[in-house]
Scaffold this motif. Structure first.
Motif, PDB file in Angstrom:
ATOM      1  N   THR A 116       0.811  -1.227   0.000  1.00 39.52           N
ATOM      2  CA  THR A 116       0.000   0.000   0.000  1.00 39.52           C
ATOM      3  C   THR A 116       0.844   1.277   0.000  1.00 39.52           C
ATOM      4  OG1 THR A 116      -0.174   0.312   2.415  1.00 39.52           O
ATOM      5  CG2 THR A 116      -1.760  -1.209   1.373  1.00 39.52           C
ATOM      6  N   ALA A 117       2.151   1.160   0.079  1.00 37.85           N
ATOM      7  CA  ALA A 117       3.004   2.351   0.142  1.00 37.85           C
ATOM      8  C   ALA A 117       2.809   3.229  -1.092  1.00 37.85           C
ATOM      9  CB  ALA A 117       4.461   1.940   0.274  1.00 37.85           C
ATOM     10  N   GLN A 118       2.237   4.396  -0.899  1.00 38.27           N
ATOM     11  CA  GLN A 118       1.959   5.361  -1.980  1.00 38.27           C
ATOM     12  C   GLN A 118       1.353   4.670  -3.201  1.00 38.27           C
ATOM     13  OE1 GLN A 118       1.863   7.766  -0.236  1.00 38.27           O
ATOM     14  NE2 GLN A 118       3.479   9.238  -0.673  1.00 38.27           N
ATOM     15  N   ILE A 119       0.435   3.759  -2.933  1.00 39.04           N
ATOM     16  CA  ILE A 119      -0.177   2.913  -3.961  1.00 39.04           C
ATOM     17  C   ILE A 119      -0.958   3.732  -4.998  1.00 39.04           C
ATOM     18  CG2 ILE A 119      -2.245   2.495  -2.555  1.00 39.04           C
ATOM     19  CD1 ILE A 119      -2.275  -0.372  -3.618  1.00 39.04           C
ATOM     20  N   GLY A 120      -1.400   4.923  -4.606  1.00 41.81           N
ATOM     21  CA  GLY A 120      -2.204   5.745  -5.511  1.00 41.81           C
ATOM     22  C   GLY A 120      -1.413   6.729  -6.346  1.00 41.81           C
ATOM     23  N   PHE A 121      -0.118   6.458  -6.533  1.00 39.47           N
ATOM     24  CA  PHE A 121       0.740   7.442  -7.214  1.00 39.47           C
ATOM     25  C   PHE A 121       0.320   7.724  -8.652  1.00 39.47           C
ATOM     26  CE2 PHE A 121       2.624   3.471  -8.508  1.00 39.47           C
ATOM     27  CZ  PHE A 121       3.228   3.699  -9.733  1.00 39.47           C
ATOM     28  N   ARG A 122      -0.443   6.829  -9.252  1.00 39.22           N
ATOM     29  CA  ARG A 122      -0.903   7.069 -10.623  1.00 39.22           C
ATOM     30  C   ARG A 122      -2.277   7.751 -10.671  1.00 39.22           C
ATOM     31  NH1 ARG A 122       1.316   1.714 -11.764  1.00 39.22           N
ATOM     32  NH2 ARG A 122       3.240   1.937 -12.974  1.00 39.22           N
ATOM     33  N   GLU A 123      -2.923   7.895  -9.544  1.00 35.85           N
ATOM     34  CA  GLU A 123      -4.236   8.546  -9.508  1.00 35.85           C
ATOM     35  C   GLU A 123      -4.085  10.032  -9.870  1.00 35.85           C
ATOM     36  OE1 GLU A 123      -7.460   7.077  -8.562  1.00 35.85           O
ATOM     37  OE2 GLU A 123      -6.207   5.413  -9.236  1.00 35.85           O
ATOM     38  N   GLU A 166      -0.482   7.333   7.373  1.00 33.60           N
ATOM     39  CA  GLU A 166      -1.890   6.934   7.253  1.00 33.60           C
ATOM     40  C   GLU A 166      -2.072   5.431   7.487  1.00 33.60           C
ATOM     41  OE1 GLU A 166      -4.344   9.075   6.934  1.00 33.60           O
ATOM     42  OE2 GLU A 166      -2.949  10.784   6.828  1.00 33.60           O
ATOM     43  N   PHE A 167      -1.280   4.861   8.367  1.00 31.11           N
ATOM     44  CA  PHE A 167      -1.344   3.423   8.645  1.00 31.11           C
ATOM     45  C   PHE A 167      -2.769   2.960   8.966  1.00 31.11           C
ATOM     46  CE2 PHE A 167      -1.139  -0.027  11.875  1.00 31.11           C
ATOM     47  CZ  PHE A 167      -0.602  -1.027  11.088  1.00 31.11           C
ATOM     48  N   GLY A 178       3.257  13.382   2.626  1.00 31.83           N
ATOM     49  CA  GLY A 178       2.692  12.873   3.878  1.00 31.83           C
ATOM     50  C   GLY A 178       2.764  11.372   4.007  1.00 31.83           C
ATOM     51  N   CYS A 179       3.863  10.772   3.532  1.00 27.11           N
ATOM     52  CA  CYS A 179       3.908   9.303   3.532  1.00 27.11           C
ATOM     53  C   CYS A 179       4.332   8.702   4.866  1.00 27.11           C
ATOM     54  CB  CYS A 179       4.805   8.793   2.399  1.00 27.11           C
ATOM     55  SG  CYS A 179       6.528   9.310   2.471  1.00 27.11           S
ATOM     56  N   LEU A 180       5.432   9.187   5.435  1.00 25.31           N
ATOM     57  CA  LEU A 180       5.957   8.590   6.656  1.00 25.31           C
ATOM     58  C   LEU A 180       5.690   9.481   7.863  1.00 25.31           C
ATOM     59  CD1 LEU A 180       9.405   7.297   5.323  1.00 25.31           C
ATOM     60  CD2 LEU A 180       7.298   5.992   5.628  1.00 25.31           C
ATOM     61  N   ALA A 181       5.363   8.842   8.976  1.00 32.49           N
ATOM     62  CA  ALA A 181       5.039   9.584  10.194  1.00 32.49           C
ATOM     63  C   ALA A 181       6.251  10.351  10.710  1.00 32.49           C
ATOM     64  CB  ALA A 181       4.507   8.634  11.261  1.00 32.49           C
ATOM     65  N   LYS A 182       7.417   9.740  10.650  1.00 37.00           N
ATOM     66  CA  LYS A 182       8.625  10.360  11.190  1.00 37.00           C
ATOM     67  C   LYS A 182       9.538  10.816  10.056  1.00 37.00           C
ATOM     68  CE  LYS A 182       8.496   7.690  15.485  1.00 37.00           C
ATOM     69  NZ  LYS A 182       9.197   6.718  16.355  1.00 37.00           N
ATOM     70  N   CYS A 183       9.187  11.940   9.481  1.00 34.81           N
ATOM     71  CA  CYS A 183       9.994  12.497   8.395  1.00 34.81           C
ATOM     72  C   CYS A 183       9.925  14.016   8.485  1.00 34.81           C
ATOM     73  CB  CYS A 183       9.476  12.016   7.040  1.00 34.81           C
ATOM     74  SG  CYS A 183      10.392  12.688   5.633  1.00 34.81           S
ATOM     75  N   SER A 184      11.071  14.654   8.378  1.00 30.34           N
ATOM     76  CA  SER A 184      11.139  16.115   8.399  1.00 30.34           C
ATOM     77  C   SER A 184      11.551  16.582   7.004  1.00 30.34           C
ATOM     78  CB  SER A 184      12.154  16.577   9.450  1.00 30.34           C
ATOM     79  OG  SER A 184      12.279  17.974   9.432  1.00 30.34           O
ATOM     80  N   PRO A 185      10.596  17.017   6.177  1.00 31.09           N
ATOM     81  CA  PRO A 185      10.880  17.355   4.778  1.00 31.09           C
ATOM     82  C   PRO A 185      12.017  18.347   4.575  1.00 31.09           C
ATOM     83  CG  PRO A 185       8.515  17.315   5.170  1.00 31.09           C
ATOM     84  CD  PRO A 185       9.172  17.187   6.512  1.00 31.09           C
ATOM     85  N   ASN A 186      12.205  19.261   5.511  1.00 29.12           N
ATOM     86  CA  ASN A 186      13.255  20.275   5.344  1.00 29.12           C
ATOM     87  C   ASN A 186      14.657  19.735   5.599  1.00 29.12           C
ATOM     88  OD1 ASN A 186      11.399  22.295   4.722  1.00 29.12           O
ATOM     89  ND2 ASN A 186      11.072  22.809   6.883  1.00 29.12           N
ATOM     90  N   ASP A 187      14.735  18.581   6.274  1.00 30.24           N
ATOM     91  CA  ASP A 187      16.038  18.064   6.687  1.00 30.24           C
ATOM     92  C   ASP A 187      16.527  16.854   5.892  1.00 30.24           C
ATOM     93  OD1 ASP A 187      16.043  19.982   8.726  1.00 30.24           O
ATOM     94  OD2 ASP A 187      14.927  18.654  10.063  1.00 30.24           O
ATOM     95  N   ILE A 188      15.621  16.215   5.155  1.00 32.59           N
ATOM     96  CA  ILE A 188      15.989  14.965   4.484  1.00 32.59           C
ATOM     97  C   ILE A 188      16.910  15.212   3.276  1.00 32.59           C
ATOM     98  CG2 ILE A 188      13.982  13.624   5.214  1.00 32.59           C
ATOM     99  CD1 ILE A 188      12.640  14.334   2.550  1.00 32.59           C
ATOM    100  N   PRO A 189      17.838  14.276   3.000  1.00 30.86           N
ATOM    101  CA  PRO A 189      18.732  14.420   1.835  1.00 30.86           C
ATOM    102  C   PRO A 189      18.015  14.195   0.505  1.00 30.86           C
ATOM    103  CG  PRO A 189      19.122  12.333   2.939  1.00 30.86           C
ATOM    104  CD  PRO A 189      18.166  13.089   3.809  1.00 30.86           C
ATOM    105  N   TYR A 190      16.941  13.428   0.528  1.00 33.89           N
ATOM    106  CA  TYR A 190      16.115  13.200  -0.662  1.00 33.89           C
ATOM    107  C   TYR A 190      14.764  12.683  -0.203  1.00 33.89           C
ATOM    108  CZ  TYR A 190      17.324   8.205  -0.136  1.00 33.89           C
ATOM    109  OH  TYR A 190      17.495   6.923   0.343  1.00 33.89           O
TER     110      TYR A 190
END
Length: 352
Positions: free
Chosen positions: A44-51, A92-93, A295-307
């Motif tokens: 189910t991980a980002q399963i709707g990416f083609r929507e 969104e578990f 908004g995929c992972l609960a523990k993610c800081s978008p400003n700090d991630i390398p990718y």
């Protein structure tokens, strides 16, 4: 190894096809594996990416796609065993579990953390539940928690070893510690714990060994350790029926042993992937620009991630393999040709 039960259904072969996201194990692969008598699993991980509304409303897009992919799988295998892999790390578990139950999942397999709430979220449904564990400690913790809080136990347990693909349930130093012989002993310890809960609840709990299961020798080895079945993911990528694009399958076929590397996920977990231009940039410390947060992972800081993990995995699912994170198992380099799901299943179990 013998066929095992998933609820009221029985497999024809003791096999679960591992969940692979984003967009690698969807309805076509899951339905095809189920039609051959195994358990087909949709990630189910980002399963709707083609929507069409994924960028603006990923929550609804993913929920819609969870149902669509099950419908696709059921057309291929109306009576087969089909379920979902849902990572506990997903923001969104709970929504994904609810959508999977509504879609008629035979089983939900959950890892990337301990699925402490899974029994409550599936209560009253016929959906079976299976935690993924990697160590004796994690098996003890989740089974004890479910026993005490919900007075129930797992319907199946997946033991995922250090040779698995994608995110791994080990720290980097643990990957070096667990030699094949050392991990075999860990598997025996985990199985012993599970057998204790079998006795307490007077029910069979199939133990499924995952990570590095590539051929019939690996299956026989798993049986010798006491496993009731195997979970196989990487081997199914290079099948005709896999939902991955041709470019993704081609990257597996081209990979050499030295191209399989351990990478650091943006959320700090180690993962196994194919070395490519994207991974080389990451290893050099480059910070790669990304789209607005999905908004995929609960523990993610978008400003700090390398990718962005979502961007890189969607690129993989769209065939942009030089700009992608290409997750794979330790033995991905062994793939030399495109097979059918039937050929893979027959070879795993020495079926003539």
């Amino acid at each position: 190894m013998n066929p095992f039960k998933v609820g009221e259904k029985i497999t024809r072969v003791p096999l679960i096809q591992g969940g692979m996201g984003v967009g690698i194990s969807l309805g076509n692969l899951a339905g095809s594996v189920a039609a051959e008598g195994g358990v087909g699993i949709i990630s189910t991980a980002q399963i709707g990416f083609r929507e069409p509304d994924f960028e603006k409303n990923p929550v609804k897009a993913n929920e819609r796609a969870i149902q669509k992919e099950m419908d696709k799988a059921r057309k291929i295998s109306p009576e087969g065993i089909i379920g979902y892999n849902i990572m506990t790390a997903l923001k969104e578990f709970k929504n994904h579990v609810a959508a999977a139950v509504k879609a008629g999942a035979d089983v939900i397999i959950s890892g990337a953390g301990l699925p402490t709430e899974l029994p409550r979220l599936t209560e009253g449904s016929s959906t079976q539940i299976a935690p993924i564990v990697s160590t004796e400690k994690s098996a003890k913790v989740i089974l004890k928690y479910w026993d005490r809080k919900y007075q129930r136990t797992a319907d199946l347990v997946v033991i995922e070893g250090p040779k698995a693909g994608g995110h791994l349930g080990f720290k980097k130093d643990e990957l070096q510690y667990y030699s094949p012989e050392v991990y075999d002993e860990e598997v025996r310890k985990i199985i012993k714990i599970i057998r204790g809960y079998e006795t307490k609840y007077q029910k069979k709990i199939p133990v499924i060994l995952a990570g590095g299961i590539y051929d019939s020798d690996d299956v026989k080895h798993a049986a010798g350790l006491g496993a009731d079945g195997v979970q196989v993911a990487t081997r199914f990528v290079t099948t005709k029926e896999c939902d991955a694009p041709a470019e993704y399958k081609g990257a597996y076929l081209k990979a050499e042993k030295e191209d399989i590397v351990i990478v650091k996920s943006p959320v700090g977990m180690p993962g196994r992937a194919i070395l490519n231009p994207f991974i080389k940039r990451v290893m050099l410390g480059e910070k790669i620009p990304h789209t607005p947060c999905h908004g995929c992972l609960a523990k993610c800081s978008p400003n700090d991630i390398p990718y962005c993990i979502t961007d890189s995995l969607i690129n993989a699912a769209k065939g942009k393999v030089d700009q992608a994170l290409l997750f794979c198992g330790a033995d991905a380099y062994k793939a030399k040709r495109i097979e059918t799901v039937k050929e893979v299943v027959d070879s795993l179990f020495d079926n003539k």
